[in-house]
Design an enzyme around this catalytic site. Structure first.
Site, PDB file in Angstrom:
ATOM      1  N   ASP A 131     -52.067 -15.018   5.629  1.00 42.12           N
ATOM      2  CA  ASP A 131     -52.279 -14.115   6.769  1.00 42.12           C
ATOM      3  C   ASP A 131     -53.276 -13.011   6.396  1.00 42.12           C
ATOM      4  OD1 ASP A 131     -52.089 -12.359   8.915  1.00 42.12           O
ATOM      5  OD2 ASP A 131     -49.910 -12.502   9.061  1.00 42.12           O
ATOM      6  N   SER A 133     -45.922  -8.884  14.460  1.00 44.36           N
ATOM      7  CA  SER A 133     -47.084  -8.154  13.986  1.00 44.36           C
ATOM      8  C   SER A 133     -46.844  -6.644  14.170  1.00 44.36           C
ATOM      9  CB  SER A 133     -48.339  -8.650  14.702  1.00 44.36           C
ATOM     10  OG  SER A 133     -49.507  -8.203  14.061  1.00 44.36           O
ATOM     11  N   HIS A 184     -51.444 -15.824  10.275  1.00 42.77           N
ATOM     12  CA  HIS A 184     -50.786 -14.869  11.154  1.00 42.77           C
ATOM     13  C   HIS A 184     -50.014 -15.541  12.290  1.00 42.77           C
ATOM     14  CE1 HIS A 184     -50.213 -10.726  12.348  1.00 42.77           C
ATOM     15  NE2 HIS A 184     -50.635 -10.972  13.571  1.00 42.77           N
TER      16      HIS A 184
END
Length: 692
Positions: free
Chosen positions: A614, A528, A649
């Site tokens: 995501d 991320s 995610h």
């Protein structure tokens, strides 16, 4: 080596502040274009083909994981009124069961079997799990595609039947009124921001639900919760640098919410309830926060009085209230700590531990009226441990330590080292290795460094497969995280974001220069915002390492932060700065954004991941980055992309699927850096299983 997919170039010009950026892969943003799906599927096939030679190693790693994990297991029951609640995993099942039994023994009851709830789906995640005050009802919500949009349902725990109430889509979380007639929940705006609070009366059409609050400011998120005392419902409104809280008595669900303290720029606060006072953790008098209190009837900020005054370098994170004690979570000297305050005499003491590097936090504590609290403790060498602490005496009882089978945990060592950043700042490093590891053997370096999120040392059973092959594991506690207090975060954000990347490079160089590893034996990893870190570091120093893993990486950061229509963007301006309005921020982000700075260089082997659904980091960011890397790099690689086409995610939701994914990552790393053969002497027989 198989041939990488050819990514079509369709140049698109971005124009901001008199500057032009050519984006030849912008077309990948159009998920409705069939060519996009075809491209992602081709990338997945290429990745699988490229790693086919590691199939045996992946299987070996997966079986090692399983051999060390007690697959049928349960956590320590936590008391709540007449019941004790716990979760259970079962061998062969992807998801946990939520279970309870009466205090003192009695027939067990399964509240929710997530495996049954997940049947027919490739993805499953819970967003809310709230048992009503009497224990009769369960409100829970599920996401079946990784979008983080949930369907909320209510189950009668006496009959086992679901009520007709179904609400969709909702955001995370749900709370009950004291009379169990109402459920409060949130919904999302088009940019996927929680922004509306609703009240639903059981048994009525959700179309008639009452809208209680709308947060129009796009930089604020809305959330709903409940104090541990259960007397108050809490509506929290939080931006990165500002907070506002409203409260409502839980026994007055149709009453008016009351503002506690209006939002002020740069002032954050959180709230807890204790008797006739509210408690506040706030930065109104200093960056590392203080603990204050004010009367419930008049809780405005002009009434906030110190319980613990602000102290530079001692970051107060939160407070949890119990009948006769307060437990304060804080950070000092790069460690998490817990302080206990006795309500009777205001005496304050710290819970101390023997290891120099560890992570400790307050565990699952459902009850307010208790003199014993449950904490969670772990370190790089100590599995997750559940400990009950008597608050008056500090007497401790180890209730459970995560079982680790077939392993002698005494063979692993950990240490704290410090690297020096270019500006002279000392950057902490946490390292773990097996005692017989050869000097200079491979090492995996992990980093994050954003949002004041700290990468505190944690134990990983899966990581042992690397350690047993001579690969050490290190965490670079770089600026942008919160490990060293609020200043550590402030000096790694906005116009100072580059410190995050140079800190990480300094740590990597330190580990090579001091004999921990070699350049050819170094792998780096982040996810991320940590994936942005990996991408930025590779542009700064393409020669830094032999392999890099970037999971759902935020690598097209400038394009995203320039687009207010995308999920999270406006709120993100407090983290990165606003490049739409500020040319200086635009220039700073353009200088480090990984996608914008891919150069004609020799890059290491790179493994990137994405999630088609995501809502946090759009799938097209890593897809574009990989395409540009392949186009511009002058040598090295391979550069691989794996996109989860039915997840978001967090990647695969089932535990076995997650283990298979980790086996692929570990195999990729070992193949790139050459981990040594797995020594047999590091493992005990079945008769010598160690569950501690």
């Amino acid at each position: 080596m198989p041939t990488a997919p050819r990514t079509e170039q369709r140049p698109f010009v971005h124009r901001h502040h008199g500057d032009e950026r050519i984006d030849e892969y912008a077309w990948l943003r159009d998920r409705e274009d069939p060519a996009v799906r075809t491209h992602l599927e081709a990338e997945n096939a290429f990745t699988e083909e490229s790693l086919a030679h590691l199939g045996g190693l992946r299987t070996e790693l997966f079986e090692e994981y399983r051999s060390r994990i007690k697959e049928t297991d349960e956590d320590v029951p936590a008391r709540d009124g007449a019941w004790e609640y716990f979760t259970r995993t079962q061998e062969g099942k992807q998801y946990p069961l939520f279970v309870r039994h009466p205090v003192g023994g009695g027939e067990e009851q399964t509240l929710l079997d997530c495996n049954q709830a997940a049947e027919g789906t490739d993805y499953f995640a819970l967003g809310a799990f709230a048992v009503s005050p009497s224990g009769r009802l369960l409100a829970y919500s599920v996401d079946t595609d990784g979008s983080e949009e949930f369907q909320l349902r209510v189950k009668d725990l006496q009959t086992g039947e679901h009520l007709p109430d179904v609400i969709s889509p909702t955001g995370y979380g749900a709370v009950w009124s004291a009379d169990e007639q109402f459920v409060f929940y949130t919904t999302l705006d088009p940019a996927h921001r929680p922004w509306k609070l609703w009240r639903h009366r059981l048994g009525t059409d959700p179309a008639a639900d009452v809208l209680l609050f709308t947060e129009e400011d796009e930089s604020f998120y809305l959330g709903v919760g409940r104090t541990r005392s259960r007397e108050w419902l809490v509506l929290g409104l939080h931006a990165t640098e500002s907070s506002e809280v409203h409260v409502l008595r839980a026994d007055d669900p149709e009453g008016d919410w009351r503002l506690v303290a209006a939002r002020r720029p740069g002032v954050e606060y959180g709230i807890e309830h204790h008797g006739e006072r509210f408690l506040f953790v706030t930065n109104d008098q200093g960056p590392d926060f203080r603990l204050a209190q004010a009367p419930v009837d008049d809780p405005g900020p002009e009434r906030w009085v110190d319980v613990i005054a602000h102290q530079q370098g001692v970051r107060i994170v939160s407070v949890d209230a119990f009948t006769r004690h307060l437990v304060v979570s804080l950070r000092e000297d790069g460690r998490t700590e817990l302080d206990v305050i006795s309500v009777d005499d205001d005496q304050r003491r710290r819970l101390t531990f023997d290891e120099p590097i560890y992570s400790v936090d307050l565990g699952t504590n459902r009850e307010f009226d208790t003199g014993t609290v449950r904490i969670g403790y772990t370190s790089l060498t100590t599995p997750e441990s559940t400990i009950d602490v008597e608050l008056d005496t500090d007497k401790r009882e180890l209730r459970k330590r995560q079982p680790v089978l077939n392993v002698d945990l005494g063979r692993y060592r950990s240490a704290r080292e410090w690297a020096t950043a270019p500006d002279g700042t000392k950057v902490p490093i946490s390292i773990v290795w097996r005692e017989d590891r050869p000097a200079g053997a491979p090492l995996l370096l992990y980093g994050y460094g954003s949002y004041e999120h700290s990468m505190d040392p944690w134990f990983s059973t899966l990581r042992l497969s690397l350690l047993d092959r001579g690969v050490a594991f290190a965490i670079a506690h770089v600026r942008g995280g919160g490990e060293m207090g609020r200043a550590w975060y402030d000096h790694g954000k906005k116009l100072e974001k580059a410190n995050t990347f140079t800190d990480f490079v300094a740590v990597a160089d330190y580990l090579v220069d001091n004999g921990w590893t070699t350049r050819e034996g170094l792998a780096i990893r982040g996810g991320s915002a940590g994936g942005l870190l990996i991408g930025a570091v590779l542009n700064l120093r393409p020669d830094l390492c032999a392999a890099a893993v970037a999971e759902v990486p935020f690598v097209d950061a400038l394009t995203t932060i320039l687009d207010p229509s995308l999920p999270l963007t406006v709120r993100e301006w407090d983290e990165w700065g606003n490049p739409v309005a500020d040319p200086e921020v635009y220039a700073a982000m353009k200088a480090y954004a990984p996608y914008d700075n891919v150069s004609r260089s020799h890059y290491p082997a790179i493994y990137a991941t994405a999630g088609l659904n995501d809502p946090r980091v759009s799938y097209w960011e890593p897809a574009k980055w990989v395409a540009r890397l392949r186009d511009r790099m002058t040598g090295g690689g391979p550069v691989l992309l794996k996109t989860e086409l039915g997840a978001g995610h967090g990647g695969p939701s089932g535990r076995y699927d997650a283990w298979k994914d980790e086996a692929q990552v570990h195999a990729f790393i070992l193949d790139a850096v050459g981990g040594v053969d797995r020594p047999d002497e590091g493992h005990t027989s079945k008769s010598q299983q160690n569950e501690g």
